[in-house]
Design a protein around this motif. Sequence first.
Motif, short mmCIF file in Angstrom:
data_model
loop_
_atom_site.label_atom_id
_atom_site.label_comp_id
_atom_site.label_asym_id
_atom_site.label_seq_id
_atom_site.Cartn_x
_atom_site.Cartn_y
_atom_site.Cartn_z
N CYS A 19 2.94 1.30 -18.00
CA CYS A 19 3.39 -0.03 -17.57
C CYS A 19 3.88 -0.85 -18.76
CB CYS A 19 2.26 -0.77 -16.86
SG CYS A 19 2.05 -0.28 -15.15
N CYS A 138 -2.88 2.76 -15.09
CA CYS A 138 -3.01 2.17 -13.76
C CYS A 138 -3.07 3.32 -12.73
CB CYS A 138 -1.84 1.24 -13.46
SG CYS A 138 -0.26 2.07 -13.20
N HIS A 141 0.19 5.34 -12.25
CA HIS A 141 0.59 6.22 -13.34
C HIS A 141 -0.43 7.33 -13.60
CE1 HIS A 141 3.48 2.83 -14.36
NE2 HIS A 141 4.15 3.84 -13.85
ZN ZN Z 1 0.93 1.78 -15.07
#
Ligand code: ZN
Length: 230
Positions: A19, A138, A141
């Motif tokens: 991210c 996250c 991902h």
């Molecule tokens: Zn992420």
Amino acid sequence: MDIVGIYLREAMKEGCPICRILREYEESEIDTILYEHVNDPAVRTKFKESLGLCTYHAWKTLKKAYSNPLLGPLGVAIIYEHMLSTYIKTLESREKVKEGECFLCLLVEEKEKDTVEAIAERIEELLPVYESSEAILCKRHYEMIGSILREKNPQSAERLRKVQLEKLKKLREKMNSLIDKFDYRATERPTKEEVSSLPRVIEALKGLKNGATLRKKERKRRVRSVLLWR
Ligand SMILES: [Zn+2]
Ligand SMILES: [Zn+2]
């Protein structure tokens, strides 16, 4: 470690490394457009295809231009005057307004795919770095990397799952002590780490806002509306 590996290792500091990479990439792409390509016909064509990007990127571009005194709103004004004229022309001629996919979203999505693959390829070298860092992938991902690893390298997939669980549990501890310190009987103030656990939990679950995540939602919505109209 190769140069890509070093770059990925550097990204493993805090929050979701992918991210964070995507956020930086998005920012630099917008900067390049505003600094160098305001009058570039090829870039203008790309803007026109989506009638001025998606809602998220259009506002982000404007915000970036305003926040940088070297840029200012002139470049964005030139681009959007063109988009407005295009819209007016279609209304005048009763044509249908074409609003295709935002090219920045497509670029970010491509970058996301490349980054996920690059991490999966170097997982053996990167896993110890990830484990000892404050970074937490996250959910999105983690799942993207996990699905590649489960196919190509199941052992590493399992190791990553363990590291991920460990990190999430540690984060939950911080969050719990933050909650405890809100109790009126609590005598201590929350530490900086505890305070930051709240945004970190949200980042671990939802990631950061970027073109790739937004595009995925948009696509789902389109599919749903097609189904509803049947
Ligand atoms: Zn992420
Ligand atoms: Zn976009």
